[in-house]
Design an enzyme around this catalytic site. Structure first.
Site, mmCIF file in Angstrom:
data_model
loop_
_atom_site.group_PDB
_atom_site.id
_atom_site.type_symbol
_atom_site.label_atom_id
_atom_site.label_comp_id
_atom_site.label_asym_id
_atom_site.label_seq_id
_atom_site.Cartn_x
_atom_site.Cartn_y
_atom_site.Cartn_z
ATOM 1 N N CYS A 1 0.864 -1.188 0.000
ATOM 2 C CA CYS A 1 0.000 0.000 0.000
ATOM 3 C C CYS A 1 0.897 1.233 0.000
ATOM 4 C CB CYS A 1 -0.888 -0.017 1.249
ATOM 5 S SG CYS A 1 -1.986 1.405 1.393
ATOM 6 N N HIS B 1 -9.089 -3.957 -1.913
ATOM 7 C CA HIS B 1 -8.116 -3.200 -1.112
ATOM 8 C C HIS B 1 -8.495 -1.709 -1.078
ATOM 9 C CE1 HIS B 1 -3.830 -2.225 0.167
ATOM 10 N NE2 HIS B 1 -4.266 -1.047 -0.258
ATOM 11 N N GLU B 2 -8.803 -1.150 -2.243
ATOM 12 C CA GLU B 2 -9.124 0.282 -2.319
ATOM 13 C C GLU B 2 -10.476 0.602 -1.679
ATOM 14 O OE1 GLU B 2 -6.717 2.039 -2.938
ATOM 15 O OE2 GLU B 2 -5.460 0.586 -3.980
ATOM 16 N N HIS C 1 -10.196 1.174 1.957
ATOM 17 C CA HIS C 1 -9.723 2.523 2.316
ATOM 18 C C HIS C 1 -10.908 3.469 2.520
ATOM 19 C CE1 HIS C 1 -5.365 2.573 2.094
ATOM 20 N NE2 HIS C 1 -5.365 1.915 0.944
HETATM 21 C C1 QAP Z 1 -3.138 -1.763 -3.688
HETATM 22 O O1 QAP Z 1 -0.967 -0.883 -3.851
HETATM 23 C C2 QAP Z 1 -2.982 -3.167 -4.137
HETATM 24 O O2 QAP Z 1 5.319 -0.310 -0.300
HETATM 25 C C3 QAP Z 1 -2.248 -0.801 -4.419
HETATM 26 O O3 QAP Z 1 7.290 1.114 -1.399
HETATM 27 C C4 QAP Z 1 -2.292 -4.080 -3.363
HETATM 28 O O4 QAP Z 1 -0.100 0.409 -5.437
HETATM 29 C C5 QAP Z 1 -3.524 -3.579 -5.317
HETATM 30 C C6 QAP Z 1 3.705 0.603 -3.432
HETATM 31 C C7 QAP Z 1 -2.157 -5.400 -3.777
HETATM 32 C C8 QAP Z 1 -3.390 -4.908 -5.738
HETATM 33 C C9 QAP Z 1 -2.716 -5.805 -4.969
HETATM 34 C C10 QAP Z 1 3.909 0.055 -2.183
HETATM 35 C C11 QAP Z 1 4.721 1.339 -4.000
HETATM 36 C C12 QAP Z 1 2.432 0.459 -4.154
HETATM 37 C C13 QAP Z 1 5.113 0.226 -1.513
HETATM 38 C C14 QAP Z 1 0.071 -0.186 -4.408
HETATM 39 C C15 QAP Z 1 6.136 0.976 -2.100
HETATM 40 C C16 QAP Z 1 5.928 1.533 -3.349
HETATM 41 C C17 QAP Z 1 1.344 -0.178 -3.669
HETATM 42 CO CO CO Z 2 -3.730 0.998 0.019
#
Ligand code: QAP
Ligand code: CO
Length: 172
Positions: free
Chosen positions: A95, A137-138, A141
């Site tokens: 996230c 996930h979103e 939030h």
């Molecule tokens: C949510 O997550 C999600 O720790 C979006 O250092 C999670 O974009 C969607 C990110 C799982 C589908 C599957 C995280 C970038 C991005 C980090 C993200 C980081 C840099 C997370």
């Molecule tokens: Co998130």
């Protein structure tokens, strides 16, 4: 305009987001700003609350087979409602509001979603696998929930310890 990302443990991430009633140019500009903020942070999904705006808006842009995130793949989701769900799937989630931490989380394998686009048009969407996971996930939030709240007691404790240690190190 790129907006700053709110990171855990900021209390604003706990807020319940409000329904969108007006689909005007201010909303469109905000959606464009969310996209810019997500892309420049290397994200694949972002909820409005993560840029300090508690409204029921989220975006998802999954990479294609070559790993490219094209603007055509962008999904803008407003006032979402999960109308059905089935199955179970585990995925290592991260996230943008919990940087540097990833954990296996259980979600529904597929969902049926009703939502509005930036013009207020109502759509139905059947999502499975990664898209389904990203949307769930979103949507959490929007309820003020983070994926780390789904961890077992011991994994959550381990997370809190590691994350706080890292925050301290970054302050030095
Ligand atoms: C949510 O997550 C999600 O720790 C979006 O250092 C999670 O974009 C969607 C990110 C799982 C589908 C599957 C995280 C970038 C991005 C980090 C993200 C980081 C840099 C997370
Ligand atoms: Co998130």
């Amino acid at each position: 305009m790129k907006l700053p990302i709110v990171v855990y443990p900021d209390k604003r991430l706990k807020e319940i987001s409000k329904e969108v009633a007006v689909f005007d140019t201010a909303l469109h500009t905000f959606l464009d700003d969310m996209y810019e903020s997500m892309m420049s942070s290397n994200g694949i999904g972002l909820a409005a609350i993560q840029v300090a705006n508690p409204i029921r808006v989220l975006i998802v842009s999954l990479p294609d087979e070559e790993g490219n995130q094209s603007k055509e793949s962008l999904l803008e989701v407003i006032n979402p409602r999960i109308v059905s769900s089935k199955g179970s799937i585990f995925y290592q989630e991260g996230c943008l509001s919990v940087p540097g931490f990833y954990e296996d989380i259980e979600r529904f394998e597929s969902i049926e979603l009703e939502y509005q686009d930036r013009y207020g048009e109502v759509h139905m969407l059947e999502a499975e696998e990664l898209l389904s996971i990203a949307l769930q996930h979103e949507i959490e939030h929007l309820q003020g929930k983070l994926f780390i709240e789904k961890l077992s007691y011991s994994r959550r404790k381990k997370f809190e310890k590691e994350y706080k240690k890292k925050l301290k190190e970054n302050k030095k």
